[in-house]
Design an enzyme around this catalytic site. Structure first.
Site, PDB file in Angstrom:
ATOM      1  N   LYS A   1       0.871  -1.174   0.000  1.00  0.00           N
ATOM      2  CA  LYS A   1       0.000   0.000   0.000  1.00  0.00           C
ATOM      3  C   LYS A   1       0.908   1.224   0.000  1.00  0.00           C
ATOM      4  CE  LYS A   1      -3.460   0.185   2.951  1.00  0.00           C
ATOM      5  NZ  LYS A   1      -4.072   0.041   4.315  1.00  0.00           N
TER       6      LYS A   1
HETATM    7  C1  E4P Z   1      -6.868   2.188   5.556  1.00  0.00           C
HETATM    8  O1  E4P Z   1      -5.737   1.857   5.310  1.00  0.00           O
HETATM    9  C2  E4P Z   1      -7.419   1.816   6.743  1.00  0.00           C
HETATM   10  O2  E4P Z   1      -7.053   0.541   7.101  1.00  0.00           O
HETATM   11  C3  E4P Z   1      -8.684   2.223   7.233  1.00  0.00           C
HETATM   12  O3  E4P Z   1      -9.730   1.546   6.637  1.00  0.00           O
HETATM   13  C4  E4P Z   1      -8.828   3.675   7.426  1.00  0.00           C
HETATM   14  O4  E4P Z   1      -9.869   3.800   8.293  1.00  0.00           O
HETATM   15  P1  E4P Z   1     -10.051   5.030   9.258  1.00  0.00           P
HETATM   16  O5  E4P Z   1     -10.556   6.147   8.459  1.00  0.00           O
HETATM   17  O6  E4P Z   1     -11.036   4.548  10.242  1.00  0.00           O
HETATM   18  O7  E4P Z   1      -8.726   5.295   9.887  1.00  0.00           O
END
Ligand code: E4P
Length: 214
Positions: A84
């Site tokens: 990612k």
């Molecule tokens: C993204 O990488 C996350 O894992 C996540 O879904 C982000 O969620 P949040 O907005 O609750 O931090």
């Protein structure tokens, strides 16, 4: 279409994989910071349990260091580990560089133009944060729909993996807006298949079938 677990908790990963319909696991630096094991150890453990892709988010300070970090994590299990990479123009260049060797997701996509350049850079997945976008911009699902239009216009092959989903209805709306895949915390994942009226119908069937056998 795939459902992913968003967690670094090994018990959660086991529970999710036991369901038999969960495709893989996504992680992020905030989740990693909550556990005592090193990110490397966590990714190794998750790769040992997950049936499919395990997403690791690079965090190093410079593009060169992020490339090194990404390649090292990918080497843990080249069949499973995907990277990612947070959406910035600098990081789109990193995605383009890694593309021949490693499947990359561009994460924290908050606009159609970021989705467009991520596609051009060769991202395999685009990750919008649905609930966060709703909180900060008004409507996370319209963001998903905008990104879906970009992907459709470009005729893929990037796919949308919607994240930051806090409820079953938000999950459904993300799918209806064009998300190809969802990543969910375990509680949301486990509640997707349930509805109070289904429980009521099942209770009625059980009661009736009990009566009919008396
Ligand atoms: C993204 O990488 C996350 O894992 C996540 O879904 C982000 O969620 P949040 O907005 O609750 O931090």
């Amino acid at each position: 279409m795939g459902i992913f677990l968003d967690s670094v908790n090994i018990d959660d990963v086991r529970k999710a994989m036991e369901l038999g319909f969960v495709s893989g696991v996504t992680t992020n630096p905030s989740l990693m910071a909550k556990v005592s094991e090193s990110p490397r150890k966590v990714i190794e453990q998750i790769c040992g349990i997950s049936v499919g892709p395990v997403f690791y988010q690079v965090t190093a300070d410079t593009p060169e260091e992020r490339e090194k970090e990404g390649r090292e994590f990918h080497a843990i299990n080249p069949d499973k580990v995907m990277l990612k990479i947070p959406a910035t123009t600098e990081n789109m260049a990193l995605v383009a560089k890694l593309k021949p060797d490693i499947r990359c997701a561009v994460t924290a996509v908050f606009s159609g133009h970021q989705a467009y350049v991520a596609c051009e850079a060769g991202a395999r997945y685009l990750i919008p944060y649905v609930n966060r976008a709703t909180r900060l911009m008004g409507d996370g699902c319209s963001l998903v729909a905008e990104i879906a239009s970009v992907v459709e216009t470009l005729e893929g092959p990037a796919e949308i993996l919607a994240a930051s989903i806090k409820s079953p209805s938000e999950a459904m709306n993300a799918v209806l807006a064009g998300a190809h895949h969802l990543t969910l915390p375990l509680d949301v994942l486990l509640s997707l298949g349930n509805h109070p009226l289904s429980d009521q119908a099942i209770a009625e069937f059980n009661q009736n079938s009990g009566r009919s056998h008396q």
